[in-house]
Every structure is written in structure tokens, then in C-alpha cells.
Design an enzyme around this catalytic site. Structure first.
Site, mmCIF file in Angstrom:
data_model
loop_
_atom_site.group_PDB
_atom_site.id
_atom_site.type_symbol
_atom_site.label_atom_id
_atom_site.label_comp_id
_atom_site.label_asym_id
_atom_site.label_seq_id
_atom_site.Cartn_x
_atom_site.Cartn_y
_atom_site.Cartn_z
ATOM 1 N N GLY A 141 7.234 7.879 6.091
ATOM 2 C CA GLY A 141 6.367 8.390 5.042
ATOM 3 C C GLY A 141 6.894 9.620 4.337
ATOM 4 N N LYS A 199 3.794 12.452 -3.038
ATOM 5 C CA LYS A 199 4.725 11.398 -2.633
ATOM 6 C C LYS A 199 5.708 12.006 -1.632
ATOM 7 C CE LYS A 199 7.860 7.924 -4.593
ATOM 8 N NZ LYS A 199 8.446 7.387 -5.853
ATOM 9 N N GLY A 232 2.643 3.790 1.384
ATOM 10 C CA GLY A 232 3.236 4.072 2.676
ATOM 11 C C GLY A 232 3.737 5.487 2.828
ATOM 12 N N ARG A 276 3.028 13.840 -8.155
ATOM 13 C CA ARG A 276 3.160 12.945 -9.306
ATOM 14 C C ARG A 276 1.844 12.880 -10.069
ATOM 15 N NH1 ARG A 276 5.683 7.173 -8.166
ATOM 16 N NH2 ARG A 276 3.728 6.790 -7.048
ATOM 17 N N ARG A 315 -1.797 -1.072 -9.973
ATOM 18 C CA ARG A 315 -0.600 -1.868 -10.213
ATOM 19 C C ARG A 315 -0.965 -3.351 -10.287
ATOM 20 N NH1 ARG A 315 3.175 1.649 -7.044
ATOM 21 N NH2 ARG A 315 1.900 3.368 -6.309
ATOM 22 N N ASP A 345 4.566 -4.441 -7.586
ATOM 23 C CA ASP A 345 3.867 -3.224 -7.175
ATOM 24 C C ASP A 345 4.368 -2.004 -7.934
ATOM 25 O OD1 ASP A 345 6.104 -4.010 -5.340
ATOM 26 O OD2 ASP A 345 5.851 -1.951 -4.637
ATOM 27 N N ASN A 346 5.367 -2.183 -8.793
ATOM 28 C CA ASN A 346 5.860 -1.089 -9.618
ATOM 29 C C ASN A 346 5.594 -1.324 -11.102
ATOM 30 O OD1 ASN A 346 6.855 0.407 -7.467
ATOM 31 N ND2 ASN A 346 8.843 -0.628 -7.507
ATOM 32 N N GLY A 359 0.810 -1.207 0.000
ATOM 33 C CA GLY A 359 0.000 0.000 0.000
ATOM 34 C C GLY A 359 0.845 1.259 0.000
#
Length: 469
Positions: free
Chosen positions: A121, A108, A87, A171, A178, A245-246, A85
């Protein structure tokens, strides 16, 4: 809240409850705008004059923003984490740009979320500006990519191995869905949510597909990813962290952490400090493409057939089509880079033999192809001359123009990136601005910029990058 006319249209937050948690960004003590991407802002239908550091730090969110942290799982260096998730990221919302495309706006480095797993974070100035720089380079090179709308210094330090100045990146992405998003719900056996996610993703990114045709959906995702990774390879780009996840379902490059462009050609080139086995080396990227797509196919199995056996058979057939599709993209790009006329059965061998010569001589990837575009072979020896004769026999009449358009003169050279980031961390943005101006016009030779086209000096040593977390 502040009104900057973002005109949010937040379909994910509105229709996908259970796929995220609401989360407010942390407050930045002294936000300062490091860089605003005015061109991108206008493309999003925004007035740059209304955009502020307070807004992009998370201190004063635009009207209509609904900050959420999305949930996902993922294989990281081959090991499965059932819950990852966002983070350190928050999706503020979605806007429809001037071309009618839906785009995510996300922060981000905006502080802890329920998915931070003990992390702070936060992000530092260096990694934030790296993502800004590399994303804009990829955009200029014609590669589908997430982009940075803004970079803001927070005025607060972040602690990594040392204390670093903190920052937040804004971003922009076609979406942040994903492979790992699908894996999260598949691992939990939540087939209804898996289907809901697939339907949403299809409608958003593949609207021409027939509803509920999940095999065609998988094939469409695979086709975009095969084309994307072929582009990376043709440019000598090493992503560095091709975890599931990327891998974005939109087909965009996402997450510019331990990434870099290869200089001396070596298929085993690795830049990530944590990639000890070379899993994500330049040469392994096509194999990881298949590996990641296999994980997506596994997650989609409940949607692919009435029973597991038929679903596996359909998924296997779809996966078997990916390697030849990738190879076709790769060879097509190599034909463009070499300025070849049409297609010939000998073209693969011609490309392979060039790469073997480049590897043997440690030739610079970008420089070698750009030299070829000028009609010069930057390799020596009888084998190189023999190759040149074969190459010239295959050249198209317009080879020079085609090669100039396919082979950049300028990429973000590793030593120049590090110099720019170090200067920015010390408060001097001039080297960053100069490098950004060069790499966002990569195909045009310009007098006085010869230094930007040269590989790192030997004194720069072996290059290693870090993920920034």
C-alpha cells in the site's frame, strides 16, 4: 485531527454506503514536505500556510476528513479482475473549490487497505513526483487531468526491486469513479447499486442530463473520453496503462504510472515495462478507447433497455458513434497544430502524409510541430518539400499564432524527468523544481532553456517506465 479549513462536503461517503470501506492511513515515521502546490491549494480555497507534512502523510488528518477506500473492478491488460479497489489510496473527502466544482482529496501511498491484495500500500518518491510532474504538465497543456496538491516523503523505505525512499501523494480529482466501479456492481448482478452509482455520477458530473436517461449518460461519457484521448494523441502522450479501472467517468486523465511523451514518432511506441504486446502503444490508444467504452456499455446494459436485446441494440448504436466522434476531434486538433484555414476534405490526407514522413525520418513529435509553428519544416527530401507546398496553400492568415498556441515548445522530456526523479530520490529537489517551472509554461519560448526542448541523447537508450507498485 487538525483544522486546516478544508470545509469537507463528503457526498460519496454520506450517500454511497456499500461502495467503500472506512480505512485509516498508516502512520509515517518522519514526514517531510517535498512539494506543496500552492496555486492549486488556493484554487481549492485553502490557505497554504495551514497545510503541513503531517497532514499530507496521513498522520494528522484535517477536521471533517472521512478516509475511505473505494471498491472497483477492472480489465487489466484485457483480463478481468472482479475486485480491485483502492489498494494504496484513500479518499479523504470532497471540497467545493472557488469555481463551485466538487473535488476529491485523496492520499496515494498511504498504506494497506482491504483491497491491497498482498501489497504494502505504499509509494516511493520517484513515482509520486512523476505523477506530480506529469499531472501539472497536462494541466498546463490544457488536458483534463487529476493533479497533485502535495508530495510528502514518509521517512520510511519501501521495498521494490531495491529499497526506495517512501512517499505519499495527495491527489485532487473531479472524482475517482471509474469504468471499473460500474463493472464491479454489474459483475455481481447488483442492478440497484449500479443504478445508484449511475444516478450519483450523472448528478455530479453531468447535471444537465435528465434523470435516469442512462443512454445519454453513456453518450456524454463517451464524448468526453473521445475528446480526451484525441488530446493525448495530439501531444504524443502515451498513458501506458489504459485499464478500465484507469478510465475516469469525469473525463480526466488519471493514474500517471508508466506514462511518457513520445519523442521520435512511431505509432508503436510503448513505454510500460509490462506492456509486452504493445496493447497500450500510442497508436492503439484510440482503439482502447472504444474497447473500454464497450466494457462500460456492457456494465450499463441493465439500465439501457427493458430487455437485453433492446439494451444491446441501443448500446451498439451509441458505440458506433464514437469512432467518427474521435476522428473529428483528432482532425480538429491536427488542423490547429498545422494552422489550417477552415476545413477541407484534403486535410486528413495532409495530416496523414506528414505523419508518414515523420515516421520515415524518425522525427521528434513535439519538435517537428513546434518547428512548423515557426515556419520551418524539420524534414528533408523531395517528398517533404512537396508536402510543405501543399501545407502552405492551406494555411490560415493567423496560422503562426494558432500553431504557437497548439504546439508546445516544452514537454516533460523523458531523460530530464529521470534526472529530476533520481536527484529527488537522493535528496536534491532542484532539478525537479527547474523542470516543473519549464513545463508549466509550455508554449512560451525562453532564452537559455533550449536544452529542455531537445529530445534525449542517443546514450539515453530505449526508455522504459514502471507502474510504481
Amino acid at each position: 485531527m487538525t483544522d486546516a479549513a478544508f470545509r469537507f462536503d463528503n457526498s460519496f461517503a454520506a450517500t454511497m454506503p456499500g461502495f467503500y470501506v472506512a480505512q485509516a492511513p498508516a502512520r509515517a515515521p518522519a514526514p517531510r514536505l517535498l512539494r506543496l502546490n500552492e496555486t492549486l491549494a488556493r484554487d481549492l480555497g485553502l490557505d497554504p500556510a495551514t497545510l503541513t507534512a503531517e497532514m499530507f502523510s496521513g498522520n494528522a488528518l484535517p477536521v471533517g476528513a472521512q478516509p475511505i477506500a473505494q471498491v472497483y473492478a477492472g480489465h487489466q491488460f484485457g483480463g478481468f479482475s472482479p475486485q480491485l479497489g483502492d489498494g494504496r489510496a484513500l479518499l479523504l473527502g470532497e471540497v467545493i473549490d472557488r469555481h463551485g466544482q466538487r473535488r476529491d482529496i485523496a492520499l496515494k501511498g498511504s498504506g494497506r487497505t482491504p483491497f491491497s491484495r498482498g501489497g504494502d500500500g505504499k509509494a516511493a518518491v520517484g513515482p509520486v513526483l512523476r505523477e506530480y510532474l506529469i499531472g501539472e504538465a497536462m494541466q498546463a497543456l490544457g488536458v483534463p487531468t487529476t493533479r497533485a496538491l502535495a508530495a510528502v516523503a514518509t521517512g520510511a523505505p519501501v521495498l521494490r526491486q531495491v529499497e526506495l525512499p517512501g512517499a505519499v501523494l495527495t491527489r485532487v480529482a473531479a472524482s475517482h469513479i471509474r469504468v471499473g466501479t460500474f463493472q464491479f456492481f454489474a459483475a455481481r448482478g447488483e442492478t440497484d447499486k449500479l443504478r445508484q452509482l449511475a444516478d450519483y455520477t450523472m448528478a455530479r458530473h453531468y447535471p444537465d442530463l435528465t434523470a435516469a436517461d442512462y443512454l445519454s449518460f453513456f453518450n456524454a461519457v463517451a464524448a468526453r473520453q473521445a475528446a480526451l484521448i484525441a488530446q493525448w494523441m495530439a501531444l504524443g502522450f502515451v498513458h501506458g496503462v489504459m485499464n478500465t479501472d484507469n478510465m475516469a467517468l469525469s473525463g480526466e486523465t488519471i493514474d500517471y504510472g508508466p506514462c511518457a511523451f513520445m519523442e521520435a514518432y512511431d505509432p508503436d511506441t510503448v513505454f510500460s515495462s509490462i506492456d509486452q504486446t504493445g496493447r497500450y502503444s500510442w497508436g492503439n490508444q484510440p482503439f482502447i478507447l472504444i474497447w473500454n467504452l464497450t466494457r462500460l456499455a456492457e456494465a450499463l446494459l441493465p439500465l439501457l433497455g427493458a430487455d437485453e436485446q433492446s439494451a444491446v441494440a441501443r448500446a451498439t448504436e451509441a458505440l458506433e458513434a464514437v469512432p467518427p466522434l474521435y476522428r473529428a476531434h483528432w482532425l480538429g486538433l491536427m488542423r490547429g497544430k498545422l494552422g489550417l484555414a477552415g476545413a477541407d476534405a484534403t486535410d486528413q490526407r495532409l495530416a496523414d502524409d506528414l505523419l508518414a514522413l515523420m515516421q520515415a525520418q524518425g522525427a521528434d513529435w513535439t519538435g517537428t510541430f513546434r518547428a512548423l509553428a515557426r515556419g520551418h519544416l524539420a524534414l528533408t527530401g523531395a517528398a517533404a518539400e512537396a508536402w510543405k507546398t501543399r501545407w502552405q496553400a492551406r494555411q490560415a492568415p493567423d496560422a503562426a499564432a494558432r500553431m504557437q498556441a497548439a504546439n508546445p515548445a516544452y514537454i516533460p522530456r523523458n531523460h530530464l524527468v529521470e534526472q529530476a526523479l533520481a536527484a529527488a530520490e537522493a535528496g536534491d529537489m532542484a532539478p525537479f523544481e527547474a523542470l516543473l517551472a519549464v513545463i508549466t509554461d509550455p508554449f512560451t519560448d525562453r532564452l537559455g532553456l533550449e536544452g529542455y526542448a531537445q529530445p534525449a541523447p542517443e546514450s539515453f537508450g530505449r526508455y522504459r517506465t514502471f507502474c510504481g507498485t
